[in-house]
Design an enzyme around this catalytic site. Sequence first.
Site, PDB file in Angstrom:
ATOM      1  N   ASP A   1      21.295  -8.737   6.535  1.00 45.00           N
ATOM      2  CA  ASP A   1      21.384  -7.340   6.945  1.00 45.00           C
ATOM      3  C   ASP A   1      21.654  -6.438   5.740  1.00 45.00           C
ATOM      4  O   ASP A   1      22.345  -6.831   4.800  1.00 45.00           O
ATOM      5  CB  ASP A   1      22.523  -7.202   7.970  1.00 45.00           C
ATOM      6  CG  ASP A   1      22.479  -5.879   8.721  1.00 45.00           C
ATOM      7  OD1 ASP A   1      21.441  -5.186   8.666  1.00 45.00           O
ATOM      8  OD2 ASP A   1      23.487  -5.534   9.364  1.00 45.00           O
TER       9      ASP A   1
ATOM     10  N   HIS B   1      13.334  -4.233   1.863  1.00 47.70           N
ATOM     11  CA  HIS B   1      12.861  -5.528   2.383  1.00 47.70           C
ATOM     12  C   HIS B   1      12.232  -6.363   1.265  1.00 47.70           C
ATOM     13  O   HIS B   1      12.447  -7.579   1.198  1.00 47.70           O
ATOM     14  CB  HIS B   1      11.857  -5.305   3.515  1.00 47.70           C
ATOM     15  CG  HIS B   1      12.461  -4.674   4.739  1.00 47.70           C
ATOM     16  ND1 HIS B   1      13.591  -5.171   5.344  1.00 47.70           N
ATOM     17  CD2 HIS B   1      12.091  -3.579   5.458  1.00 47.70           C
ATOM     18  CE1 HIS B   1      13.891  -4.406   6.397  1.00 47.70           C
ATOM     19  NE2 HIS B   1      13.006  -3.440   6.470  1.00 47.70           N
TER      20      HIS B   1
ATOM     21  N   LEU C   1      15.759 -29.939   1.667  1.00 47.89           N
ATOM     22  CA  LEU C   1      16.314 -28.893   2.518  1.00 47.89           C
ATOM     23  C   LEU C   1      15.354 -28.530   3.646  1.00 47.89           C
ATOM     24  O   LEU C   1      14.155 -28.371   3.438  1.00 47.89           O
ATOM     25  CB  LEU C   1      16.588 -27.641   1.665  1.00 47.89           C
ATOM     26  CG  LEU C   1      17.004 -26.378   2.406  1.00 47.89           C
ATOM     27  CD1 LEU C   1      18.404 -26.509   3.002  1.00 47.89           C
ATOM     28  CD2 LEU C   1      16.941 -25.162   1.484  1.00 47.89           C
TER      29      LEU C   1
END
Length: 254
Positions: free
Chosen positions: A25, A42, A136
């Site tokens: 956020d 962004h 991962l």
Amino acid sequence: MILSSNHHQNDLSSLLPKHVAIIMDGNGRWAKKRGKLRAFGHRAGIKAVRSAVSFSAKHKIESLTLYAFSSENWNRPEQEISSLMELFIFALDSEVKSLHKHNIRLSVIGDISRFSERLRDRIYRSVKLTANNTGLQLNIAANYGGRWDIVQSIQKIAQQIKDNSLEPQDITEELVNNYMNLSQQPQVDLVIRTGGEHRISNFLLWQIAYAEFYFTDILWPDFDETVFEGAINAFAKRERRFGGTIPDDADVGS
């Protein structure tokens, strides 16, 4: 440095979360502070994503789930949504080869049927390329909502009841969980939210039942390995009870 050098590696691995989920956020506010459009924030956030993925891989965290686009984000201005979709395509194109090279397995969770065919094609190709990797596990939550996730699980179970292959009394937490996204991965241990807000925003409602939370005022584009390290250190110091109580070493005061 994570924790102290006094910890043996075995102790360390038991203190580290197996699965970290991050609500990314603050991109828009980061851009606004600089007099730029939200799309600029962004784009700047991609660097923070790289940092989070790199840190997780380096410290042998098994799963990392990033909240990229919620089902409520469609309510944003059309221009911002359009730029987000283009950024998603760009990120997949530019990052997936590096993910593959580093043995990272990518999955995208959420209702991707609403995305353009062009974006869906990029998602399928990226997921397929990395499908056999063993490092991962990176999950990108895109057009994802925690309530949607629970509903789609219930729909699948309801279909079994309709087909007479399941009785209502056979529904258990385990069965519901089996149809939830991420059910084959370790449960979420730690949720990090950047940007100073203290809410869940419909993220992994089922999966975070016993997760620890770490909130930071850092805006997502400024998130780096130092911030991640701080969250891990805070997590390692917490006493996780999973609904129980801390055992009494001595009955002091009882």
